[in-house]
Design a protein around this motif. Structure first.
Motif, PDB file in Angstrom:
ATOM      1  N   ARG A 183       0.836  -1.216   0.000  1.00  0.00           N
ATOM      2  CA  ARG A 183       0.000   0.000   0.000  1.00  0.00           C
ATOM      3  C   ARG A 183       0.866   1.258   0.000  1.00  0.00           C
ATOM      4  NH1 ARG A 183      -4.216  -1.725   4.811  1.00  0.00           N
ATOM      5  NH2 ARG A 183      -5.690  -2.864   3.499  1.00  0.00           N
ATOM      6  N   PHE A 184       1.956   1.195   0.745  1.00  0.00           N
ATOM      7  CA  PHE A 184       2.878   2.343   0.810  1.00  0.00           C
ATOM      8  C   PHE A 184       3.481   2.586  -0.574  1.00  0.00           C
ATOM      9  CE2 PHE A 184       7.014   4.124   2.740  1.00  0.00           C
ATOM     10  CZ  PHE A 184       6.452   5.366   2.999  1.00  0.00           C
ATOM     11  N   ASN A 185       3.911   1.501  -1.223  1.00  0.00           N
ATOM     12  CA  ASN A 185       4.476   1.635  -2.566  1.00  0.00           C
ATOM     13  C   ASN A 185       3.449   2.205  -3.553  1.00  0.00           C
ATOM     14  OD1 ASN A 185       7.293   0.884  -2.679  1.00  0.00           O
ATOM     15  ND2 ASN A 185       6.646  -1.164  -2.046  1.00  0.00           N
ATOM     16  N   GLU A 186       2.209   1.753  -3.380  1.00  0.00           N
ATOM     17  CA  GLU A 186       1.136   2.251  -4.239  1.00  0.00           C
ATOM     18  C   GLU A 186       0.956   3.758  -4.025  1.00  0.00           C
ATOM     19  OE1 GLU A 186      -3.535   1.443  -3.959  1.00  0.00           O
ATOM     20  OE2 GLU A 186      -2.325  -0.394  -3.810  1.00  0.00           O
ATOM     21  N   ALA A 187       0.971   4.172  -2.767  1.00  0.00           N
ATOM     22  CA  ALA A 187       0.838   5.604  -2.441  1.00  0.00           C
ATOM     23  C   ALA A 187       2.011   6.388  -3.032  1.00  0.00           C
ATOM     24  CB  ALA A 187       0.776   5.792  -0.931  1.00  0.00           C
ATOM     25  N   LEU A 188       3.229   5.828  -2.927  1.00  0.00           N
ATOM     26  CA  LEU A 188       4.415   6.513  -3.463  1.00  0.00           C
ATOM     27  C   LEU A 188       4.310   6.655  -4.982  1.00  0.00           C
ATOM     28  CD1 LEU A 188       7.085   4.683  -1.276  1.00  0.00           C
ATOM     29  CD2 LEU A 188       6.577   7.149  -1.181  1.00  0.00           C
ATOM     30  N   ASP A 189       3.819   5.584  -5.650  1.00  0.00           N
ATOM     31  CA  ASP A 189       3.623   5.655  -7.108  1.00  0.00           C
ATOM     32  C   ASP A 189       2.662   6.792  -7.453  1.00  0.00           C
ATOM     33  OD1 ASP A 189       5.305   3.529  -7.473  1.00  0.00           O
ATOM     34  OD2 ASP A 189       3.706   2.035  -7.734  1.00  0.00           O
ATOM     35  N   GLY A 190       1.582   6.885  -6.671  1.00  0.00           N
ATOM     36  CA  GLY A 190       0.589   7.934  -6.918  1.00  0.00           C
ATOM     37  C   GLY A 190       1.179   9.328  -6.729  1.00  0.00           C
ATOM     38  N   ILE A 191       2.010   9.458  -5.699  1.00  0.00           N
ATOM     39  CA  ILE A 191       2.648  10.754  -5.412  1.00  0.00           C
ATOM     40  C   ILE A 191       3.574  11.140  -6.574  1.00  0.00           C
ATOM     41  CG2 ILE A 191       4.356  11.874  -3.897  1.00  0.00           C
ATOM     42  CD1 ILE A 191       3.036  10.157  -1.573  1.00  0.00           C
ATOM     43  N   ARG A 192       4.350  10.163  -7.033  1.00  0.00           N
ATOM     44  CA  ARG A 192       5.273  10.435  -8.154  1.00  0.00           C
ATOM     45  C   ARG A 192       4.486  10.713  -9.429  1.00  0.00           C
ATOM     46  NH1 ARG A 192       8.343   5.913  -5.722  1.00  0.00           N
ATOM     47  NH2 ARG A 192       9.960   6.889  -4.430  1.00  0.00           N
ATOM     48  N   ALA A 193       3.380   9.978  -9.612  1.00  0.00           N
ATOM     49  CA  ALA A 193       2.555  10.192 -10.812  1.00  0.00           C
ATOM     50  C   ALA A 193       1.948  11.594 -10.809  1.00  0.00           C
ATOM     51  CB  ALA A 193       1.459   9.133 -10.893  1.00  0.00           C
ATOM     52  N   ALA A 194       1.772  12.165  -9.606  1.00  0.00           N
ATOM     53  CA  ALA A 194       1.251  13.539  -9.515  1.00  0.00           C
ATOM     54  C   ALA A 194       2.363  14.565  -9.748  1.00  0.00           C
ATOM     55  CB  ALA A 194       0.589  13.753  -8.154  1.00  0.00           C
ATOM     56  N   GLY A 195       3.543  14.075 -10.098  1.00  0.00           N
ATOM     57  CA  GLY A 195       4.650  14.984 -10.412  1.00  0.00           C
ATOM     58  C   GLY A 195       5.409  15.462  -9.192  1.00  0.00           C
ATOM     59  N   LEU A 196       5.209  14.769  -8.073  1.00  0.00           N
ATOM     60  CA  LEU A 196       5.867  15.204  -6.833  1.00  0.00           C
ATOM     61  C   LEU A 196       6.995  14.249  -6.452  1.00  0.00           C
ATOM     62  CD1 LEU A 196       2.609  15.958  -4.839  1.00  0.00           C
ATOM     63  CD2 LEU A 196       4.128  17.647  -5.903  1.00  0.00           C
ATOM     64  N   ASN A 197       7.994  14.808  -5.765  1.00  0.00           N
ATOM     65  CA  ASN A 197       9.090  13.998  -5.234  1.00  0.00           C
ATOM     66  C   ASN A 197       8.796  13.711  -3.762  1.00  0.00           C
ATOM     67  OD1 ASN A 197      11.458  13.028  -4.156  1.00  0.00           O
ATOM     68  ND2 ASN A 197      12.771  14.570  -5.108  1.00  0.00           N
ATOM     69  N   PRO A 198       8.644  12.428  -3.402  1.00  0.00           N
ATOM     70  CA  PRO A 198       8.274  12.122  -2.004  1.00  0.00           C
ATOM     71  C   PRO A 198       9.401  12.357  -0.999  1.00  0.00           C
ATOM     72  CG  PRO A 198       8.640  10.090  -3.231  1.00  0.00           C
ATOM     73  CD  PRO A 198       8.759  11.219  -4.227  1.00  0.00           C
ATOM     74  N   GLY A 199      10.563  12.753  -1.452  1.00  0.00           N
ATOM     75  CA  GLY A 199      11.669  13.026  -0.529  1.00  0.00           C
ATOM     76  C   GLY A 199      12.199  11.739   0.090  1.00  0.00           C
ATOM     77  N   ILE A 200      12.660  11.842   1.325  1.00  0.00           N
ATOM     78  CA  ILE A 200      13.192  10.656   2.025  1.00  0.00           C
ATOM     79  C   ILE A 200      12.033   9.746   2.406  1.00  0.00           C
ATOM     80  CG2 ILE A 200      14.391   9.849   4.109  1.00  0.00           C
ATOM     81  CD1 ILE A 200      15.967  12.420   4.125  1.00  0.00           C
ATOM     82  N   VAL A 201      12.087   8.514   1.939  1.00  0.00           N
ATOM     83  CA  VAL A 201      10.989   7.567   2.160  1.00  0.00           C
ATOM     84  C   VAL A 201      11.381   6.612   3.285  1.00  0.00           C
ATOM     85  CG1 VAL A 201       9.657   5.706   1.094  1.00  0.00           C
ATOM     86  CG2 VAL A 201      10.229   7.766  -0.236  1.00  0.00           C
TER      87      VAL A 201
END
Ligand SMILES: *Cc1c(COP(=O)(O)O)cnc(C)c1O
Length: 376
Positions: A183-201
């Motif tokens: 689920r976390f990876n899915e959320a990170l994919d969504g964040i990146r798909a929105a053009g954002l850098n999630p920073g330190i994960v």
């Protein structure tokens, strides 16, 4: 010197740190949770020891704990794990603590205050993937990340989740943890798909460092493992990773302040729960439940004196407890006694006996007990 002391072996702390470093590889960051006075070990000293060992950041639960680190002269990044109240925001900004943000409302409050202070405050997004505590629902993560990123006085610097059962080797718990990671990876994919850098994960607590390499991401957050306790073993989950061999960092030590003869049948302490089974010698120890020796351990735990275990006799009192030395122990007044750690069974053994976890044992060692730091 006081009678009761918590000896904190920094050499063991460093060894534990090094083992974790070797396990996760050279490229990941280590954030050391020093909340609750570093699980009772002393926040400032453990913070310094962590930074000397190569930690890139620290974490606290309370704003005041972060302020105390700053007052101790520590200027490393400090994450603020728990949700603060709005009134704490000025202190957060003053001390440059890095809050974990779960929602747009709180992000906006931080943004306003940081803007007014003329700074850009780094924050991490906290995502709930199944812990059921703080964090935005995982499917809403990209939306909340966008809200944070739109705050001009905030820097979206990291993305985190917390695992609910990472320290369990049970098949269903391991599957649950893997589902949280997915689920976390899915959320990170969504964040990146929105053009954002999630920073330190980051996601991994001690349990995940032991059992779930997929949770290591860019940074790990080992608490209890650094303090020397494993809540699960690699082998329990059938993993072939070489087991981490951490050692308990804290030892609770006190002094025999009195030795006396008692006759068969005489009772010891409140409630008369213990009667001498024979003529014997009793040691009075200068440690009690107000120091953090759990009263539930009355008549069930032991004190180590001169390398030998002597059963506690009678109820543990607020400031004292007694041990049955038997008729011919040779223990003398002013000898040292160890209640846990070092040569004695450790806080995990004591925790198991009374139905709790080692975290609670070390956290509960009272402030009045001086911490004595040793390095060999
Ligand atoms: C306390 C805490 C940790 C450390 O947990 P351990 O089980 O001691 O390794 C990691 N992450 C968060 C968010 C915590 O609150």
């Amino acid at each position: 010197m006081q009678t009761t002391r918590a000896i904190v072996y920094l050499d063991k702390f460093w060894k534990n740190f090094k083992m974790i470093r070797e396990r996760i590889g050279p490229d990941r960051h280590i954030c050391v949770p020093v909340k609750a006075d570093a699980y009772g070990h002393g926040a400032a000293a453990i913070a310094r020891a962590s930074l000397a060992a190569g930690a890139s950041s620290l974490a606290v639960a309370k704003t005041e704990e972060g302020a105390a680190l700053r007052e101790a002269g520590i200027d490393a990044p400090v994450l603020l794990f728990s949700q603060p109240l709005p009134v704490e925001i000025p202190e957060i900004i003053k001390h440059r603590l890095i809050p974990l943000v779960s929602d747009g409302e709180f992000a906006a409050m931080l943004d306003k205050a940081a803007g007014a202070a003329g700074i850009r405050l780094p924050v991490h997004l906290k995502i709930d993937t199944g812990m059921g505590r703080m964090g935005c629902p995982f499917h809403e993560a990209p939306a909340v990340a966008s809200q944070i990123a739109a705050c001009t006085a905030l820097e979206y610097a990291g993305t985190a989740t917390h695992l609910a059962a990472a320290d369990s080797a049970a098949v269903d718990d391991r599957a649950y943890t893997e589902r949280q990671i997915a689920r976390f990876n899915e959320a990170l994919d969504g964040i990146r798909a929105a053009g954002l850098n999630p920073g330190i994960v980051h996601a991994a607590n001690s349990g995940a460092i032991i059992l779930h390499p997929g949770a290591w991401f860019d940074m790990v957050r080992p608490g209890i493992l650094l303090y020397g306790y494993k809540t699960v073993e690699e082998t329990e989950a059938g993993l072939t990773l070489p087991p981490l061999r951490v050692e308990p960092v804290m030892e609770l030590r006190t002094t025999v302040v009195f030795v006396k003869q008692v006759k068969k049948g005489e009772t010891i302490s409140y409630g008369r729960t213990w009667a001498a089974p024979q003529d014997t010698e009793i040691a009075v120890l200068s440690v009690g439940y107000a120091d953090g020796l759990p009263r539930l351990a009355s008549n069930r735990w032991q004190a180590f004196i001169g390398g030998k275990a002597y059963p506690l006799a009678g109820r543990i009192c607020m400031d004292q407890c007694m041990a049955d030395l038997g008729p011919a122990s040779g223990v003398r007044r002013w000898d040292e006694a160890v209640l846990f750690g070092g040569p004695a069974p450790d806080a995990a053994d004591l925790a198991r006996l009374i139905g709790t976890i080692p975290y609670e044992i070390t956290c509960n060692i009272n402030k009045r007990v001086p911490r004595v730091y040793e390095e060999f």
